[in-house]
Each structure stands twice: as structure tokens, then as C-alpha cells.
Write a protein that holds these residues in place. Structure first.
Motif, PDB file in Angstrom:
ATOM      1  N   ILE A 177      -6.565  -5.818  -6.029  1.00 13.45           N
ATOM      2  CA  ILE A 177      -7.390  -6.861  -5.423  1.00 13.45           C
ATOM      3  C   ILE A 177      -7.594  -7.982  -6.436  1.00 13.45           C
ATOM      4  N   LEU A 178      -7.349  -9.211  -6.009  1.00 13.21           N
ATOM      5  CA  LEU A 178      -7.678 -10.388  -6.813  1.00 13.21           C
ATOM      6  C   LEU A 178      -8.979 -10.962  -6.249  1.00 13.21           C
ATOM      7  N   MET A 179     -10.069 -10.731  -6.945  1.00 12.15           N
ATOM      8  CA  MET A 179     -11.378 -11.213  -6.500  1.00 12.15           C
ATOM      9  C   MET A 179     -11.617 -12.598  -7.084  1.00 12.15           C
ATOM     10  N   VAL A 180     -11.667 -13.593  -6.210  1.00 10.67           N
ATOM     11  CA  VAL A 180     -11.779 -14.988  -6.647  1.00 10.67           C
ATOM     12  C   VAL A 180     -13.247 -15.407  -6.645  1.00 10.67           C
ATOM     13  N   VAL A 181     -13.675 -15.965  -7.778  1.00  9.80           N
ATOM     14  CA  VAL A 181     -15.058 -16.404  -7.965  1.00  9.80           C
ATOM     15  C   VAL A 181     -15.051 -17.877  -8.377  1.00  9.80           C
ATOM     16  N   ASP A 182     -15.947 -18.671  -7.815  1.00 11.43           N
ATOM     17  CA  ASP A 182     -16.109 -20.068  -8.234  1.00 11.43           C
ATOM     18  C   ASP A 182     -16.719 -20.070  -9.632  1.00 11.43           C
ATOM     19  N   ASP A 183     -15.980 -20.577 -10.621  1.00 14.49           N
ATOM     20  CA  ASP A 183     -16.436 -20.504 -12.008  1.00 14.49           C
ATOM     21  C   ASP A 183     -17.716 -21.291 -12.233  1.00 14.49           C
ATOM     22  N   ARG A 184     -17.985 -22.271 -11.390  1.00 14.56           N
ATOM     23  CA  ARG A 184     -19.208 -23.053 -11.564  1.00 14.56           C
ATOM     24  C   ARG A 184     -20.445 -22.220 -11.221  1.00 14.56           C
ATOM     25  N   LEU A 185     -20.262 -21.239 -10.300  1.00 15.74           N
ATOM     26  CA  LEU A 185     -21.394 -20.420  -9.867  1.00 15.74           C
ATOM     27  C   LEU A 185     -21.493 -19.116 -10.648  1.00 15.74           C
ATOM     28  N   GLY A 186     -20.332 -18.629 -11.124  1.00 17.14           N
ATOM     29  CA  GLY A 186     -20.323 -17.384 -11.872  1.00 17.14           C
ATOM     30  C   GLY A 186     -20.592 -16.181 -10.978  1.00 17.14           C
ATOM     31  N   LEU A 187     -20.878 -15.056 -11.599  1.00 15.55           N
ATOM     32  CA  LEU A 187     -21.147 -13.829 -10.858  1.00 15.55           C
ATOM     33  C   LEU A 187     -22.606 -13.775 -10.445  1.00 15.55           C
ATOM     34  N   ASN A 188     -22.899 -14.321  -9.277  1.00 16.01           N
ATOM     35  CA  ASN A 188     -24.275 -14.259  -8.789  1.00 16.01           C
ATOM     36  C   ASN A 188     -24.490 -12.952  -8.022  1.00 16.01           C
ATOM     37  N   ASP A 189     -25.635 -12.811  -7.422  1.00 18.54           N
ATOM     38  CA  ASP A 189     -25.963 -11.563  -6.719  1.00 18.54           C
ATOM     39  C   ASP A 189     -24.999 -11.290  -5.570  1.00 18.54           C
ATOM     40  N   LYS A 207     -11.455 -22.770 -10.425  1.00 25.10           N
ATOM     41  CA  LYS A 207     -12.053 -24.111 -10.506  1.00 25.10           C
ATOM     42  C   LYS A 207     -12.543 -24.449 -11.909  1.00 25.10           C
ATOM     43  N   ILE A 208     -11.803 -23.996 -12.940  1.00 24.73           N
ATOM     44  CA  ILE A 208     -12.199 -24.356 -14.307  1.00 24.73           C
ATOM     45  C   ILE A 208     -11.963 -25.840 -14.566  1.00 24.73           C
ATOM     46  N   ASP A 209     -11.198 -26.506 -13.671  1.00 24.65           N
ATOM     47  CA  ASP A 209     -11.058 -27.957 -13.805  1.00 24.65           C
ATOM     48  C   ASP A 209     -12.386 -28.654 -13.554  1.00 24.65           C
TER      49      ASP A 209
END
Length: 447
Positions: free
Chosen positions: A296-308, A329-331
Motif C-alpha cells: 500500500i502506498l499511503m499518500v499524505v499531504d506534506d503540508r498537513l502531516g500525519l494528523n488524527d 506536495k513537497i513543492d
């Protein structure tokens, strides 16, 4: 196998050349009736192919291979005519009129196996070569067809036979059995066999990945960039990308190749609670794909990080399936692409939009698939081959236990026999009729 079989050996549809293949005892008589004479063995002859009333069906090349010097080991006739479906059907009907019958799928290869022209692993390699999706897979299938896999299995089987002979000879003299079990020879030879089997298992594992590929599911919350990632991996606009959450509502599949390793990439709907019945169905299908994934490739928005919400999602993922967390979205977040170890496994920082870090993801996926940086000696393998190797490994582990702990020579010999039978299933030396039927029925007709 006293009957004569026939099939069109070229793909359906129209083409420059169509081939009708005949195998069996009536091949020579059919050649004489259709072509006017039996061609000189293994020499191409220009002939007119005639119907029962003498009318010309077509004009083409006839080839005759008398037994045992043919693919099937039987008399074989090939009629190479113009590749139109009507012409092929007329030739097929003419051969059946002369005593042939339509071949079952894979029956030509089955006869080659039964006549000892090739073993079962080589026969399967024919189908794998035809079905290859990448150049690397084709080369691996050709190595199996040429006997690379079978040769390595035979070496192990011969080693097991020699060890069984040593053990069983000692069992015939029970007063010497204790000395035999303690002399260290069997322990050393058993250890060598287990090590060689382990090497073969690793090679077969890579061969299976070349054949079947790895299924990777892209999962995550809405608008994390999953569809953009799929598009860049696929090299085309496979998925619609918008700023509206929930744009992807169904499962999207792409088949890609990374350095010859096939990869099945599946994009899924964003995982969230929804009142929309269409989106809910998409989310249900997403979870079904996640359950069946190899990774599984779990995609996370880097601006939000690992939220709840992300943490809750991670907890719901199947515990036995490996997960790679992609911070996308590290750009926009300003971070640099990198690979690192995290609490949930490998983490990769990337940008699907600018493609920064995608090379890191590709290298990571190659590593996950067992890519070793070269194809030397890689052969094609199937799931059943891996199952047989796993059963042989388990039998040798039990043999070591019986030798070192229980010290029972008869049980050591029995486990060695089990390992030998498991390996012999790969090449077909020890195989049930039901298994043979399942294997050859998956082949194309005419092969």
C-alpha cells in the motif's frame, strides 16, 4: 494418443500468414490428401491445398516433421497459407474431414510433455513466453524454456536421491544407525541442500514477480495527490485531476514496468466518510482493493502531516500488508525529496506535480519487488513452483529436526522423500493428472 489433432496456430483475425498445425499418426495421410504428396521431411514445399472435390482452397507452404523429430514427438504437419479466417476455417474443416479432431487448449504442448520432448516447467515457459509483457519477462521465460529452472531443480533432486540412498542403506543395518546419525556426514549434506534450496527459492521469487508483477494500491485521504501520482507513474493522463475532493470515485488500474519488473498500480477513491452513495461505493471498492494489495502506498499531504485522520486511516489498513508512506506536495511545503525509515515503515518525501522524488519511489518499488540489478540467470516461475519449493523447504527443516533432536533415521528418510516429491512436481516427474489438466487448459489453442 492414437488420434490426430489439428488447430489454427496463429492468432485470430486477418494477417499475411496463417498456420494450421496437425499432430498425430494420420499427419502423413492428411498431407498426401491435402497437398498431393508428403513433403520431404523438414523441407519447405510450395503446395496447393485441395478440398475433397479437388478444388483449390489455398496455395502455401507445407512442412512435415516425422516422429520423433518434432515439437510433439509425433508426426507433425504444418500448412502455412494466407491468414484470412475463412481460409483457415476451410483448411481446418478439410483436416477434420480426413480424420483429425480439433485440439484442446495446450494439447500440442501437453503431447510434447507426455512424449518427453520437454518437462512441465519448460511447457509452462512456452505459455509464459507468449504472454510476456516486458522484454525482461520474455528473456526469463526463454531461459526456463531452455531448461535453466529445470536444471537447477534436477541438481537438487539428485542430491536428495543420493542422501536418501545413504540414509536408507544405514537403516538396513539398525545396529549401526546411531553411529550413522552421529557421524556428521548427513548433517553436512543436508545443510548444503537446504542452502541451495534457499538460493533457488529466492531466484524463483524474482521469476514469479517478473511473470505476475506486484499489485500496489495508492490510498489516502481526498486531495492528497493520489491521482497525480498515478498519472506520473503511468506516464500518461490516466486519471482526472482537479482541486475538488472526491474527484476519483472508482478504481483505476494501470500496468507499468520499472526496469522490466511489471507493476500493477491501482488508484482509489479518497478514504473519508461520505453521504454521497456513489462516493460511498467507490470507497467500498477502494477498501476491497486495499485488502488484496501486495503493498500500500499511503499518500499524505506534506503540508498537513500525519494528523488524527491519517493516523486513524493507518490503523485501519491491513496489518499484514506492508505500507510505504508518501509525503506528497513537497513543492508547496518546501521540503526536499528523501527516503527515510519511519514508525510505520519506509517514508518518502516527493512531489507528484514536479516529479521530485519519484525516482526515489521507483527505486523503492524495485527493491520491494526483489530487483537485484541484473537478469543473469533469472528464470520464469509460477505460484505453484513457489508452493512446491516451500513444501520442499519445510520437509528439509523437519528432516533436520528428526536428525538432530529425535535422531530417527526412518523419519529423516521419509522427510527427504517428501522434499524430493515436492521438487519433482515442478518438472512433472511426480504430478497428478488433475494438475496437468489445469496447467495445459490455460494455454492457447494450437500450442
Amino acid at each position: 494418443m492414437t488420434d490426430t489433432i489439428v488447430a489454427v496456430a496463429t492468432p485470430p483475425g486477418r494477417g499475411g500468414i496463417g498456420v494450421v498445425r496437425v499432430s498425430g499418426p494420420r499427419s502423413a495421410a492428411i498431407a498426401e490428401a491435402v497437398c498431393g504428396a508428403v513433403p520431404v521431411p523438414r523441407q519447405a514445399a510450395l503446395r496447393r491445398f485441395r478440398a475433397g472435390d479437388g478444388a483449390v482452397i489455398d496455395e502455401g507452404i507445407a512442412l512435415y516433421f516425422p516422429a520423433p523429430h518434432s515439437f510433439t514427438g509425433e508426426d507433425v504437419l504444418e500448412l502455412q497459407g494466407h491468414g484470412g479466417p475463412v481460409v483457415m476455417d476451410l483448411l481446418l474443416a478439410r483436416v477434420c474431414e480426413l480424420g483429425g479432431r480439433p485440439a484442446r487448449p495446450g494439447e500440442f504442448s501437453e503431447r510434447a510433455f507426455l512424449n518427453d520432448k520437454l518437462d512441465l516447467a519448460q511447457a509452462e515457459a512456452i505459455a509464459d513466453l507468449i504472454a510476456s509483457d516486458t522484454a525482461a519477462a520474455a528473456r526469463a521465460a526463454l531461459r526456463s524454456l531452455q531448461g535453466e529452472f529445470s536444471r537447477r531443480v534436477h541438481v537438487l533432486v539428485e542430491g536428495l536421491i543420493e542422501l536418501r540412498m545413504y540414509v536408507e542403506a544405514a537403516i538396513d543395518f539398525p545396529e549401526e544407525e546411531i553411529d550413522f546419525l552421529a557421524d556428521g556426514v548427513i548433517t553436512e549434506r543436508l545443510g548444503e541442500l537446504r542452502e541451495r534450496l534457499s538460493v533457488l527459492q529466492a531466484a524463483a521469487g524474482q521469476g514469479r514477480l517478473l511473470r505476475d508483477g506486484m499489485t500496489v494500491v495508492i490510498a489516502g485521504r481526498p486531495n492528497a495527490g493520489k491521482s497525480s501520482l498515478l498519472n506520473h507513474l503511468a506516464g500518461r493522463e490516466a486519471a482526472i485531476v482537479t482541486a475538488i475532493p472526491g474527484t476519483t470515485r472508482d478504481v483505476l488500474r494501470e500496468h507499468i514496468s520499472i526496469d522490466g519488473m511489471p507493476l500493477h498500480v491501482i488508484d482509489t477513491a479518497g478514504l473519508r466518510d461520505s453521504d454521497d452513495p456513489v462516493e460511498r461505493e467507490g470507497i467500498r471498492r477502494a477498501w476491497a482493493e486495499i485488502e488484496a494489495a501486495d503493498r500500500i502506498l499511503m499518500v499524505v499531504d506534506d503540508r498537513l502531516g500525519l494528523n488524527d485522520a491519517e493516523r486513524a486511516l493507518r490503523e485501519r489498513l491491513p496489518p499484514a500488508t506492508p505500507v510505504t508512506v508518501l509525503y506528497n506536495k513537497i513543492d508547496l511545503s518546501g521540503r526536499s525529496p528523501t527516503v527515510r525509515d519511519g514508525a510505520w515503515g519506509t517514508e518518502i518525501l516527493l512531489s507528484a506535480k514536479t516529479e521530485a522524488g519519484l525516482d526515489l519511489l521507483r527505486e523503492h518499488l524495485k527493491t520491494c519487488m526483489g530487483y537485484h540489478g541484473g537478469e543473469e540467470g533469472v528464470f520464469m516461475a509460477r505460484r505453484r513452483h513457489l508452493d512446491a519449493l516451500e513444501r520442499a523447504t519445510a520437509a528439509l527443516e523437519r528432516a533436520a529436526y528428526q536428525l538432530e533432536i529425535v535422531r530417527a533415521g526412518e523419519l529423516v528418510a521419509e522427510e527427504l522423500r517428501e522434499a524430493q516429491n515436492a521438487l519433482a512436481e515442478i518438472t512433472g516427474e511426480f504430478t497428478s493428472e488433475d494438475l496437468l489438466s489445469r496447467i495445459f487448459s490455460s494455454f492457447c489453442i494450437g500450442k
